[in-house]
Design an enzyme around this catalytic site. Structure first.
Site, mmCIF file in Angstrom:
data_model
loop_
_atom_site.group_PDB
_atom_site.id
_atom_site.type_symbol
_atom_site.label_atom_id
_atom_site.label_comp_id
_atom_site.label_asym_id
_atom_site.label_seq_id
_atom_site.Cartn_x
_atom_site.Cartn_y
_atom_site.Cartn_z
ATOM 1 N N ASP A 10 0.861 -1.187 0.000
ATOM 2 C CA ASP A 10 0.000 0.000 0.000
ATOM 3 C C ASP A 10 0.894 1.231 0.000
ATOM 4 O OD1 ASP A 10 -2.160 1.651 0.128
ATOM 5 O OD2 ASP A 10 -2.706 1.190 2.191
ATOM 6 N N ASP A 104 -2.806 2.449 -6.122
ATOM 7 C CA ASP A 104 -1.775 2.519 -5.085
ATOM 8 C C ASP A 104 -1.716 1.320 -4.155
ATOM 9 O OD1 ASP A 104 -4.214 3.107 -3.919
ATOM 10 O OD2 ASP A 104 -3.392 4.583 -2.538
ATOM 11 N N GLU A 105 -2.395 0.233 -4.463
ATOM 12 C CA GLU A 105 -2.288 -0.944 -3.603
ATOM 13 C C GLU A 105 -2.567 -2.220 -4.383
ATOM 14 O OE1 GLU A 105 -5.239 -1.620 -0.531
ATOM 15 O OE2 GLU A 105 -6.568 -0.117 -1.433
#
Length: 358
Positions: A10, A104-105
Site C-alpha cells: 500500500d 496505489d495498492e
C-alpha cells in the site's frame, strides 16, 4: 487449508506523495489533493495534513477549516497512473499473481516466486526498496498467510511500514484487534457492533455463525471467518469489471426536473464512452445515483432483458429512471450514471468455514 505467502503493498498517501515528489516546495507541508471549492472533496491528504484531521472523502471546506494553512492541489491522474505502472512492474519481477486493488495498492502471492526466495518478508523489503529507488515514493507492506491478515498488517505501522503476522500469532492478534480495524467492517457496522457489546475480535468470535448471518446478512459468514483469522480468498491476477460509471458534483445545487434530466443525459454519454472503452461486455442494468444537498443518497436501477450496447438506449434508460417525485427542495448536489450486470458476471464466491492447522 494450505498456507500461502501473501504480501499487501500500500503506497503511503500516494496522490499527495506524488505531488510532494514533483514539487519539493510541498515537502513537509500539509497538502490535500482535490478541488478547493465549496463543492470540492479531498481525494488524498499528506501525513502533515492528517495531523489536523484532514482525510480523504472529506469536504474541502471542512478540511480548510481544520487546517487553515492547507495547500490544495488539483489531481493529475495521468501522473498517478504513470507511477502506478512503474510500481506494478516491480511487483511482476517477483510474481505473476498480482491483484491490483487500485492505483496505489495490490496483493501479491509470493508462495512460489520468480527469484526462488523462501522469505516473503525479504521479498517485501526488496519491493519497498526498489519502489523507492525507481519512483522516489514510500510503500508500506503487510505480510501474512491470507489476504485479510496481509491487508490488516500493511496498515499497522504506516508510513514506511513492514509488518508480519505469522500463522502461530494470527488468532491472538485478531482476538485483540478492535473491530474498527478489521478490513471489511465499515465505520457504521463497527459502531453497531460496539453498541452490541462487540469491541474486539475476541468478542466477535463469541457470536455463532447463525447469529452473525441474522445480524449482518451475507457478510456474517465473512465476519465469522476473519475473527478466526480465516480467509480462503485467492489472489486473483485478473479481475472482471463489475460496473462502469461516471458522476459529477455540481458547484450549485440543482432543483428543476429539466436540469436534472439534462445532466443525466450528459453524464450518461460520458459513462457510455467509458463502458465501450472498458473490457466489459453486454451490460444489462443501468443505475443512476442521486445525492442530495443534505448528503442523503438514493439509487434507481433498471435491468433490460437484452444487452444494452447502443448509446441511445443507454441514455434513454438512464433518463427514464428519474421522476419528479425524486426532486428534493434542498436540491441535488451529485448525479451518477453506471452500467453493470455484464455477460461474464458470476455470483461472488462465499467463503466457507475452514479449519487451519497451526
Amino acid at each position: 487449508m494450505e498456507h500461502r505467502k501473501i504480501i499487501h503493498v500500500d503506497m503511503d498517501a500516494f496522490y499527495a506523495s506524488v505531488e510532494q515528489l514533483d514539487n519539493p516546495e510541498l515537502i513537509g507541508k500539509p497538502v490535500a489533493v482535490g478541488g478547493n471549492s465549496q463543492r470540492g472533496v479531498v481525494a488524498a491528504a499528506s501525513y502533515e495534513a492528517r495531523k489536523y484531521g484532514v482525510k480523504s472523502a472529506m469536504p474541502s471546506a471542512k478540511a480548510a477549516k481544520q487546517c487553515p494553512h492547507l495547500i490544495f492541489v488539483q489531481p493529475r491522474f495521468h501522473r498517478y497512473k504513470e507511477l502506478s505502472a512503474q510500481i506494478k512492474e516491480v511487483f511482476f519481477e517477483y510474481t505473476d499473481l498480482v491483484e491490483p486493488l487500485s492505483l496505489d495498492e495490490a496483493y501479491l502471492d509470493v508462495t512460489e516466486n520468480k527469484i526462488g526466495l523462501n522469505s516473503a518478508t525479504l521479498i517485501a523489503k526488496e519491493i519497498k526498496q526498489k519502489v523507492k529507488e525507481r519512483t522516489g515514493l514510500i510503500a508500506s507492506a503487510g505480510i501474512s498467510y491470507n489476504k485479510f491478515l496481509a491487508k490488516t498488517a500493511s496498515d499497522m505501522d504506516k508510513p514506511d511500514g513492514l509488518y508480519v503476522i505469522l500463522p502461530v500469532d494470527a488468532e491472538e492478534f485478531v482476538a485483540k484487534l478492535p473491530v474498527h480495524r478489521f478490513h471489511g467492517i465499515g465505520k457504521v457496522t463497527a459502531e453497531k457492533m460496539v453498541m452490541a457489546g462487540i469491541f474486539t475480535g475476541k468478542d466477535l468470535r463469541k457470536k455463532s455463525l447463525e447469529d452473525l448471518k441474522l445480524r449482518y446478512g451475507k457478510s456474517g459468514q465473512y465476519y465469522y471467518n476473519i475473527c478466526r483469522a480465516i480467509d480462503p480468498r485467492k489472489v486473483q491476477p485478473t479481475r472482471d469489471t463489475k460496473s462502469v460509471s461516471a458522476e459529477r458534483t455540481f458547484e450549485d445545487n440543482i432543483y428543476e426536473w429539466e436540469d436534472v434530466i439534462e445532466e443525466i443525459e450528459r453524464i450518461a454519454h460520458i459513462s457510455f464512452e467509458r463502458y465501450k472503452k472498458s473490457k466489459a461486455e453486454d451490460g444489462h442494468t443501468i443505475t443512476i445515483k442521486i445525492k442530495y444537498a443534505d448528503f442523503q443518497q438514493i439509487t434507481r436501477s433498471k435491468t433490460e432483458d437484452q444487452a444494452i450496447n447502443e448509446e441511445e438506449v443507454y441514455v434513454q434508460v438512464a433518463k427514464s429512471l428519474f421522476t419528479e417525485q425524486l426532486l428534493n427542495e434542498e436540491g441535488i448536489r451529485l448525479i451518477g450514471v453506471g452500467i453493470s450486470n455484464f455477460k461474464k458476471d458470476e455470483e461472488p464466491e462465499t467463503p466457507s468455514q475452514l479449519t487451519l492447522e497451526f
